[in-house]
Every structure is written in structure tokens, then in C-alpha cells.
Design a protein around this motif. Sequence first.
Motif, PDB file in Angstrom:
ATOM      1  N   TYR A 276       0.842  -1.190   0.000  1.00  0.00           N
ATOM      2  CA  TYR A 276       0.000   0.000   0.000  1.00  0.00           C
ATOM      3  C   TYR A 276       0.879   1.242   0.000  1.00  0.00           C
ATOM      4  O   TYR A 276       2.082   1.187   0.279  1.00  0.00           O
ATOM      5  CB  TYR A 276      -0.961   0.012   1.194  1.00  0.00           C
ATOM      6  N   TYR A 277       0.251   2.374  -0.314  1.00  0.00           N
ATOM      7  CA  TYR A 277       0.942   3.672  -0.403  1.00  0.00           C
ATOM      8  C   TYR A 277       0.014   4.717   0.188  1.00  0.00           C
ATOM      9  O   TYR A 277      -1.163   4.793  -0.168  1.00  0.00           O
ATOM     10  CB  TYR A 277       1.249   3.985  -1.866  1.00  0.00           C
ATOM     11  N   ASP A 278       0.535   5.528   1.126  1.00  0.00           N
ATOM     12  CA  ASP A 278      -0.277   6.568   1.768  1.00  0.00           C
ATOM     13  C   ASP A 278       0.542   7.848   1.855  1.00  0.00           C
ATOM     14  O   ASP A 278       1.667   7.847   2.368  1.00  0.00           O
ATOM     15  CB  ASP A 278      -0.698   6.102   3.169  1.00  0.00           C
ATOM     16  N   HIS A 279      -0.024   8.942   1.357  1.00  0.00           N
ATOM     17  CA  HIS A 279       0.627  10.258   1.388  1.00  0.00           C
ATOM     18  C   HIS A 279      -0.279  11.180   2.202  1.00  0.00           C
ATOM     19  O   HIS A 279      -1.455  11.335   1.876  1.00  0.00           O
ATOM     20  CB  HIS A 279       0.790  10.780  -0.041  1.00  0.00           C
ATOM     21  N   PHE A 280       0.251  11.809   3.268  1.00  0.00           N
ATOM     22  CA  PHE A 280      -0.607  12.528   4.201  1.00  0.00           C
ATOM     23  C   PHE A 280       0.185  13.623   4.922  1.00  0.00           C
ATOM     24  O   PHE A 280       1.417  13.709   4.822  1.00  0.00           O
ATOM     25  CB  PHE A 280      -1.194  11.557   5.231  1.00  0.00           C
ATOM     26  N   ASN A 281      -0.541  14.451   5.681  1.00  0.00           N
ATOM     27  CA  ASN A 281       0.055  15.454   6.553  1.00  0.00           C
ATOM     28  C   ASN A 281      -0.259  15.104   8.000  1.00  0.00           C
ATOM     29  O   ASN A 281      -1.378  14.662   8.305  1.00  0.00           O
ATOM     30  CB  ASN A 281      -0.494  16.854   6.252  1.00  0.00           C
TER      31      ASN A 281
END
Length: 201
Positions: free
Chosen positions: A144-149
Motif C-alpha cells: 500500500y501507499y499513503d501520502h498525508f500530513n
Amino acid sequence: MRSMFLVAVAAIGLSATAANAQDTTSSNGTSFRGIRLEANVGGDRFQSQGVHNDKFGYGGTVGFDGQIGERIVIGAEGSYWRANDWNENCSGVNGGTVCHKSFEEYGAAVRAGVLATPQLLIFAKGGYVNNEQRKRLDTPTGGYYDHFNTSGYQVGGGVEYSLTGEQTRMPVYANVQYVYSQYNDNTSRQRVMAGVGLRFK
């Protein structure tokens, strides 16, 4: 979050406008007051998943300082920081690899200090930070891949020295400081930085 950084900068500007309406003359000959612009460089340690990675980092700070009495300096600042080519931790898990990457950090803080001499300030600071991150898991069967702040808090302290006198139109200063940032996703950052800047009185 960039909007929080902009709010901090706006607050600094409002503080400066209010202070300009007052007499900023101090009898102790110090230059630690007014708007300041600062460049920072140093070591960056990003910690996640029980591991850490050390890299070179750089950034900048904009702030405003005022004086209370002869020895107390207090102000607000907004900051930007990033590791060179970002900073990433990778470790093995469940037959695969999980990597946690940190991008830019934006901060807004309050800084307070004591003048050891008219030229030397010892300070501490604390405030809010926001960090852009990416988490990626790669396994033989997928991932999986997750891009967040993620947001959190910062605390730190250091020393600052005025390189030019109070009568200089734009006083030059230098500092060294340590800053710890704790993010809400159980990751953290440590910075040991040197800075050089200009004040606009």
C-alpha cells in the motif's frame, strides 16, 4: 500545514505593527528586538518504526521579538525546514519492506529568552508543527501507499549572539539551537541547527 505557517507570519506582522507604535529604545544597548529573517542549516534526524536516519537539512525562519524590561526577550516565529533530498526510514516487516518518508515541516512557535549580556540571548521555544509524510509497504503479494500530513508540537532552545551593535540599521546575528518535533503519527524529528539572520528595527 502551510496555512498555519501563513497565520504565524501574519501574527508576527501584526505584532510588529503594534510594537512600532511604542518606544522601542532600551537603555541596555541590545539589538534583540524587531522583525528578523533567518537562514538555518544543520543536522536532521527523522525517527519512525523504531529506527532513525540522519541527514543534512536546511530552512528558514521569520519572527518578531520585543523586550520586557531590560533582560527579557519574547516573540513569535514561523519556520520552514526540510532534509536534503528528504529523509526516509526503511525496515523489514512480514516478508516485505515498509518505508516512512518525511518531507517539509512548517512550524509556528513562541520564543522567550533572557539576555545574559546585551549581545547574548539564551532562549527556549515551543509551538505547533505540521509535516508532510509518505508511508509505503512493499511485499511479494502487494502493498500500500499513503501520502498525508501530520501535525504535532515542537520544543527547543539555544543561544543567539548579536554580531553588530544596536545602532546598526540592520543588525546581524547568529545562533545555534536544538529543536525536537513530535508528530501525531508517533514519528518525530530532531534538529541541531546553526542560523544567521538580519533584524529590521
